[in-house]
Every structure is written in structure tokens, then in C-alpha cells.
Design an enzyme around this catalytic site. Structure first.
Site, PDB file in Angstrom:
ATOM      1  NE  ARG A   1       7.958  40.553 -40.446  1.00 18.78           N
ATOM      2  CZ  ARG A   1       7.858  39.670 -39.446  1.00 18.78           C
ATOM      3  NH1 ARG A   1       8.579  38.574 -39.454  1.00 18.78           N
ATOM      4  NH2 ARG A   1       7.043  39.892 -38.456  1.00 18.78           N
TER       5      ARG A   1
ATOM      6  CE  LYS B   1     -12.671  23.720 -41.343  1.00 20.83           C
ATOM      7  NZ  LYS B   1     -11.266  23.990 -41.665  1.00 20.83           N
TER       8      LYS B   1
ATOM      9  CB  SER C   1       1.257  34.483 -37.229  1.00 20.79           C
ATOM     10  OG  SER C   1       2.332  33.768 -36.651  1.00 20.79           O
TER      11      SER C   1
ATOM     12  CG  HIS D   1      -5.609   7.947 -43.949  1.00 19.82           C
ATOM     13  ND1 HIS D   1      -6.278   9.149 -43.874  1.00 19.82           N
ATOM     14  CD2 HIS D   1      -4.327   8.260 -44.268  1.00 19.82           C
ATOM     15  CE1 HIS D   1      -5.433  10.128 -44.151  1.00 19.82           C
ATOM     16  NE2 HIS D   1      -4.244   9.612 -44.394  1.00 19.82           N
TER      17      HIS D   1
HETATM   18  P1  NAD Z   1     -11.652  34.795 -39.628  1.00 18.96           P
HETATM   19  O1  NAD Z   1     -13.006  34.644 -39.088  1.00 18.96           O
HETATM   20  O2  NAD Z   1     -10.536  35.080 -38.697  1.00 18.96           O
HETATM   21  O3  NAD Z   1     -11.604  35.922 -40.761  1.00 18.96           O
HETATM   22  C1  NAD Z   1     -12.436  35.919 -41.862  1.00 18.96           C
HETATM   23  C2  NAD Z   1     -12.571  37.367 -42.307  1.00 18.96           C
HETATM   24  O4  NAD Z   1     -13.211  37.399 -43.571  1.00 18.96           O
HETATM   25  C3  NAD Z   1     -13.405  38.197 -41.343  1.00 18.96           C
HETATM   26  O5  NAD Z   1     -12.716  39.389 -41.055  1.00 18.96           O
HETATM   27  C4  NAD Z   1     -14.705  38.452 -42.112  1.00 18.96           C
HETATM   28  O6  NAD Z   1     -15.302  39.683 -41.791  1.00 18.96           O
HETATM   29  C5  NAD Z   1     -14.216  38.424 -43.542  1.00 18.96           C
HETATM   30  N1  NAD Z   1     -15.246  38.063 -44.512  1.00 18.96           N
HETATM   31  C6  NAD Z   1     -16.247  37.184 -44.381  1.00 18.96           C
HETATM   32  N2  NAD Z   1     -16.954  37.120 -45.521  1.00 18.96           N
HETATM   33  C7  NAD Z   1     -16.379  37.988 -46.375  1.00 18.96           C
HETATM   34  C8  NAD Z   1     -16.634  38.369 -47.721  1.00 18.96           C
HETATM   35  N3  NAD Z   1     -17.642  37.835 -48.398  1.00 18.96           N
HETATM   36  N4  NAD Z   1     -15.837  39.291 -48.291  1.00 18.96           N
HETATM   37  C9  NAD Z   1     -14.809  39.821 -47.622  1.00 18.96           C
HETATM   38  N5  NAD Z   1     -14.510  39.490 -46.353  1.00 18.96           N
HETATM   39  C10 NAD Z   1     -15.282  38.584 -45.741  1.00 18.96           C
HETATM   40  O7  NAD Z   1     -11.383  33.456 -40.461  1.00 18.96           O
HETATM   41  P2  NAD Z   1      -9.976  32.845 -40.848  1.00 18.96           P
HETATM   42  O8  NAD Z   1      -9.587  31.912 -39.768  1.00 18.96           O
HETATM   43  O9  NAD Z   1      -9.059  33.908 -41.282  1.00 18.96           O
HETATM   44  O10 NAD Z   1     -10.403  31.939 -42.088  1.00 18.96           O
HETATM   45  C11 NAD Z   1     -10.524  32.478 -43.389  1.00 18.96           C
HETATM   46  C12 NAD Z   1     -10.457  31.359 -44.393  1.00 18.96           C
HETATM   47  O11 NAD Z   1      -9.217  30.657 -44.220  1.00 18.96           O
HETATM   48  C13 NAD Z   1     -11.535  30.290 -44.269  1.00 18.96           C
HETATM   49  O12 NAD Z   1     -11.834  29.787 -45.534  1.00 18.96           O
HETATM   50  C14 NAD Z   1     -10.863  29.205 -43.444  1.00 18.96           C
HETATM   51  O13 NAD Z   1     -11.438  27.933 -43.635  1.00 18.96           O
HETATM   52  C15 NAD Z   1      -9.469  29.276 -44.009  1.00 18.96           C
HETATM   53  N6  NAD Z   1      -8.432  28.718 -43.141  1.00 18.96           N
HETATM   54  C16 NAD Z   1      -8.250  29.168 -41.875  1.00 18.96           C
HETATM   55  C17 NAD Z   1      -7.241  28.632 -41.088  1.00 18.96           C
HETATM   56  C18 NAD Z   1      -6.928  29.130 -39.697  1.00 18.96           C
HETATM   57  O14 NAD Z   1      -5.937  28.683 -39.114  1.00 18.96           O
HETATM   58  N7  NAD Z   1      -7.690  30.056 -39.141  1.00 18.96           N
HETATM   59  C19 NAD Z   1      -6.460  27.591 -41.587  1.00 18.96           C
HETATM   60  C20 NAD Z   1      -6.664  27.150 -42.899  1.00 18.96           C
HETATM   61  C21 NAD Z   1      -7.652  27.730 -43.658  1.00 18.96           C
END
Ligand code: NAD
Length: 535
Positions: free
Chosen positions: A297, A158, A245, A117
Site C-alpha cells: 500500500r 507462550k 492485521s 513481574h
Molecule cells: P501462520 O500460521 O498464520 O502463518 C505461518 C505461515 O508460514 C503459514 O502460511 C505456513 O505455511 C508458512 N510456513 C511455515 N513454515 C514455513 C517455511 N519453512 N517456509 C516458508 N513458509 C513457512 O502464523 P503467523 O501467526 O503468521 O506467525 C508467523 C510467525 O510470526 C511466528 O514466528 C509467530 O510466532 C510470529 N508472530 C505471530 C504473531 C501473531 O499475531 N500471529 C505475533 C507475533 C509474532
């Protein structure tokens, strides 16, 4: 017959998805979704959306002033709302790479484009051994609603590659990433105006840099905007300050918006304010780490961190996020053995704290966990961490869930800023820094001369006017980082207000998720209407 009436008929096979704001079953049978954790991720996201769809539908009908019957209005509204929910396109590719030891391996990967969209489509690339097509579809749908929630003008998408990045060398990861980019490129699933990936679990700036390079050296080689084909890039490749960040910073803003509101705080039984609150984070990756940093912080105490191999606690002094980050970097990516905390076998999802931040995978907070959660606020850093059954229990227990489509929208918001920067081919502030600095110095000089003319006969230097330290720090205008961070803060605060307004309008209590979906659906609906899918 109007085109929309025709459309309404055409999509009637989607109607089991929509049922006036109540939980309903996609199969049409008795609905067990509110009591069971066992539904697929994409079905879960659709059910969250369809709960809001009924509310939006009723509003559209009540506000439609045309002289046609309510039935006709409903068919038309359902036609468009039915268009919003399904996934538009899914690409599955299987391609070979040669591993370092010479073996050939076939890698499976998906890219789902949930909605066109608005274009381009936008959404992260996840590397995980658990990736499935269903997961990618669910995450793409969430992206559509998330972008609409925070007014980022993109459709949702995605990608997932089914590998465990920890099991691959850097060379192998580069091969996988570059080959996947070529597959996306050949099939029209990447491009600055088509579809723009970003980091997600298991990926970061390094992978985005390989994607940008591969695309711009091949299919994008004649496109001056080719580096806008992906966001989350390193700065020298057109990345933007503050992107890394941004998601965690956004999680912090999302918590702050609700936890400083006296009404919400009294509803869940906590005192307003972040300072002094305790929190636990699941997943100390990009989102978890930066959420911790900003809460810390602001004076909150991190009392526990869960990682895939270990959980650690420090209730007394709290865990310092920077020290833990440094330790993880120097310890092969693990927090095991961190000297500033103690290992525990306790399930920290249910441990005592004020704020719980799931920042790892989906469906971590199940009904069983929800019954035992002690936190007052669950802020969804991760996508889809709470099942439908769990959310119902949390709401019944007056625990506030700040939903993913708002809480973790900081990443896509700043990705949008990065994309705009790439299309403009200039960094934020570059054109105005010098002008702003000169203007501010002229202003100080002008004030000084006026005062000297009035009070000391115009004697130069007799009444020195100097900038305060705060003004001095800003005298040269805002840096790119300042602009990005203030744009993000504004976006999150404005979206929180929209959610609060929807809560009031629909009397949703602590059901912030439905309120957020209502906001998102209304916006997407108006885009379709404006596009001419009307009469
Ligand atoms: P990442 O890979 O940087 O970090 C994920 C962390 O979670 C890793 O350190 C991993 O070891 C840990 N992990 C995995 N399974 C686990 C479990 N069962 N218990 C505890 N720890 C566990 O990933 P991220 O980018 O931080 O993404 C994390 C979540 O946030 C995902 O659901 C992702 O879709 C969501 N997200 C990420 C972003 C982004 O900008 N990176 C944006 C929106 C949403």
C-alpha cells in the site's frame, strides 16, 4: 543484611548467564555461540538478553548514588537482573482426544509463564508438529521482553500444542483446543488476571473463540470478565477491530521508523523511504500477509513469497498481496499455481531485494544464509528467525536487523487493547461518537453564524460553511478501528525512538536487538525495584 543482598546471593547460580555485555556460555566453557547455529532456541534468547544485561548492569551501578561500595551495588543489580532471565513456570500436559475415525490419540502441549513481574502473563498458542518445551520457553521469554519493549504491562508466556493442524479436521481441532483450555484452567494457567493466550502459528480467531467459550462456560462462569481470558477473538465474542492485521501492520511501522531515518539509511546504503523498495516475505500466513499488504500500500513491491510447499517470484510487476490472499483462500491454503507469479526453486531468503521479512519459524536465517543475504533490511515478523551467529554476520555486512521483540510487537499491543476493551465492557468510541459529532456540528454552525453576523447582517444561510471531505470523514469521532490503529502506530513509533536512543547512548551501531533488550530490561528492572525488592 539487606533483602536484596540476600537475593543477590540466592541467585548467584545464575551468574554464568551474565557477563558484562559479552557473549558468554551458559555452561561456563569456551563460548562458541557467536560462530555456531547449533544452540537451543531458549538459550539463544537468553544469550541475546544477557548481552544487554551487562550494559544495563553497568548503567544501574553508575547511576546509583547511594553511599555503598560498587561491589555491593553490583551484587544488588545482578540479583534483580538475574531474576528476570529464568522461566518462572512450565506446564506440560498430555491428554487424549478421540479422532474422527474412532482412534484415541494422546496430545502433548506446554504453556510456559516466563515472568510474573506484571500480570496477567500474555503470549500466543502455537499448533505445530515441531513444538518442543524448549521452543515454548524461548517464546515465553521473548514475550516478556517484547511486552516491556512496547510498554504493554504483561509478563511473558507462550503455549505450544504438538500437532500439525493441517492433518486434523475442524472437529478434532476443536476437541484439542477445548481440552487444552480445560487443562490450563484446572492448573491456573488461564484467566483474565492470570494468563491470557492469543493466536500464533497455526491458530487464529476460531481457536481463540473456542478457548473463550470453554473458559467462560466452565471455570470462568461466575467471572464477569471471563471473555478477557484470551485475545484475538472474533468481534462478536469481544474481539477488537484491527487485531487480525495488527502484527503485520506493526511490522510495517517498524520498517518505516528506521527506513525513513536518513542516518540509518546511509549506514546500510539505501535511500530513505518505503516507496519503490522491493521485498520478499517468508511465510504467507497472518503476519506475512498483512506485512505485505501495508508495504504494498505504501508503494513497495513484493517480488517474492516463500511458503512451506513452494516459492514464487514476480520481479517485473510484483505480487499483489490481495490477489495472493484470495488465491490461497480458494486453493486449499496453498499459494502453489498462483497465476500472478512464477514458481522458483531459488532460496528466496538470499535473493535480491531491499527488505526481507521472515514471517514463519525460528532459526531460519543461519550463518550460511546470512553470508548470502542480499537484502539491506531484515525485519523479523517471526519470533527468533535469526541465529546469533547469523546476526553477527549481518551486522558485519552492514545489514540492519529490526528485531522480533520490536518488529512483531504490534500483535500483543492490540491484544492489550482488546483485553482493556473486555474489562471495560464497552467498545472504543461508543460513549463519545454522538457527543463528538454534535460538538463538531455546533462548531461549524457557530463559525457560520459569526461570519453571517459580521458580513451579511445575520442572514441565515448566506455564508454556508461546510466541512471538507477529510473533516466530514472524522466528524463523528474516531471509530474503534481508528483508535486501535493510531494507538498501535503511536506505540511502534515511540518504541522505535526508544531503541534509537539506546543505540546512541550505548554506541550500538546497527545492533538494534541489544538496544531493544536494553530498553526492555531497564523497564522490567524498575518494576522489580518499585515492587520493593530493593534494600
Ligand atoms: P501462520 O500460521 O498464520 O502463518 C505461518 C505461515 O508460514 C503459514 O502460511 C505456513 O505455511 C508458512 N510456513 C511455515 N513454515 C514455513 C517455511 N519453512 N517456509 C516458508 N513458509 C513457512 O502464523 P503467523 O501467526 O503468521 O506467525 C508467523 C510467525 O510470526 C511466528 O514466528 C509467530 O510466532 C510470529 N508472530 C505471530 C504473531 C501473531 O499475531 N500471529 C505475533 C507475533 C509474532
Amino acid at each position: 543484611m539487606s533483602s536484596l543482598l540476600r537475593l543477590g546471593r540466592r541467585v548467584t547460580n545464575l551468574r554464568p548467564l551474565l557477563s558484562h555485555g559479552k557473549w558468554c556460555s551458559m555452561s561456563g566453557g569456551p563460548d562458541e555461540s557467536s560462530t555456531s547455529d547449533d544452540i537451543g532456541f531458549s538459550e539463544m534468547v537468553l544469550k541475546f538478553a544477557e548481552k544487554a544485561t551487562g550494559l544495563v548492569e553497568d548503567k544501574i551501578i553508575s547511576e546509583d548514588r547511594r553511599k555503598i561500595s560498587d561491589d555491593e551495588k553490583r551484587i544488588q543489580a545482578q540479583g534483580i537482573l538475574g531474576l528476570i532471565l529464568p522461566c518462572n513456570a512450565v506446564l506440560h500436559v498430555a491428554f487424549p482426544i478421540t479422532k474422527d475415525d474412532g482412534r484415541l490419540e494422546v496430545v502433548n502441549a506446554w504453556r510456559a509463564q516466563h515472568s510474573h513481574h506484571r500480570k496477567p502473563c500474555k503470549g500466543g498458542v502455537r499448533y505445530s508438529p515441531d513444538v518442543t518445551e524448549d521452543e515454548v520457553r524461548a517464546l515465553a521469554a521473548l514475550m516478556t521482553f517484547k511486552c516491556a519493549m512496547v510498554d504493554v504491562p504483561f509478563g511473558g508466556a507462550k503455549a505450544g500444542i504438538k500437532i500439525d493442524p493441517l492433518e486434523y479436521s475442524v472437529t478434532e481441532l476443536e476437541k484439542v483446543t477445548r481440552r487444552f483450555t480445560m487443562e490450563l484452567s484446572k492448573k491456573g494457567f488461564i484467566g483474565p488476571g492470570l494468563d491470557v493466550p492469543a493466536p500464533d502459528m497455526g491458530t487464529g480467531a476460531r481457536e481463540m473463540s473456542w478457548i473463550a467459550d470453554t473458559y467462560s462456560m466452565t471455570h470462568g462462569c461466575t467471572d464477569i470478565n471471563s471473555y478477557a481470558c484470551v485475545t484475538g477473538k472474533p468481534i462478536p465474542q469481544g474481539g477488537i477491530h484491527g487485531r487480525e492485521s495488527a502484527t503485520g501492520r506493526g511490522v510495517y511501522y517498524s520498517i518505516r521508523s528506521f527506513i525513513r531515518d536518513a542516518d540509518y539509511c546511509s549506514e546500510i546504503g539505501v535511500l530513505p523511504g518505503i516507496a519503490g523498495k522491493t521485498f520478499i516475505v517468508q511465510g504467507f500466513g497472518n503476519v506475512g500477509l498483512h506485512s505485505c499488504r501495508y508495504l504494498h500500500r505504501e508503494g513497495a513491491k513484493c517480488v517474492g513469497v516463500m511458503e512451506r510447499d513452494v516459492s514464487i517470484v514476480n520481479r517485473e510487476d510484483g505480487i499483489d498481496p490481495k490477489e495472493l490472499e484470495d488465491y490461497k483462500l480458494n486453493n486449499g491454503g496453498s499459494i502453489k499455481g498462483f497465476p500472478g507469479a512464477q514458481e522458483t526453486t531459488e532460496n528466496l531468503l538470499t535473493a535480491e531485494c531491499d527488505i526481507l521479512i521472515p514471517a514463519a519459524g525460528e532459526k531460519q536465517i543461519t550463518a550460511e544464509i546470512a553470508e548470502q543475504i542480499q537484502a539491506k533490511v531484515v525485519a523479523e515478523g517471526a519470533n527468533g528467525p535469526t541465529t546469533i551467529a547469523a546476526e553477527k554476520i549481518l551486522m558485519d555486512r552492514n545489514i540492519m536487523v529490526i528485531p522480533d521483540l520490536f518488529a512483531n510487537a504490534g500483535g500483543v499491543t492490540v491484544s492489550y487493547f482488546e483485553w482493556l476493551k473486555n474489562l471495560n465492557h464497552v467498545s472504543y468510541g461508543r460513549l463519545t461518537w454522538k457527543h463528538e459529532e454534535d460538538s463538531n456540528n455546533h462548531l461549524l454552525d457557530s463559525v457560520q453564524r459569526s461570519l453571517e453576523a459580521k458580513f451579511s447582517g445575520g442572514r441565515a444561510g448566506s455564508i454556508p460553511i461546510t466541512a471538507t471531505p477529510a473533516f466530514s470523514a472524522r466528524i463523528a469521532g474516531a471509530s474503534e478501528k481508528d483508535i486501535v490503529n493510531s494507538g498501535l502506530e503511536y506505540t511502534m513509533e515511540r518504541s522505535a525512538k526508544q531503541i534509537m536512543r539506546a543505540v546512541r547512548e550505548y554506541n550500538l551501531g546497527l545492533d538494534l536487538r541489544t538496544a531493544a533488550y536494553v530498553c526492555a530490561l531497564q523497564k522490567i528492572y524498575t518494576v522489580y525495584l518499585a515492587a520493593g525488592i530493593t534494600l
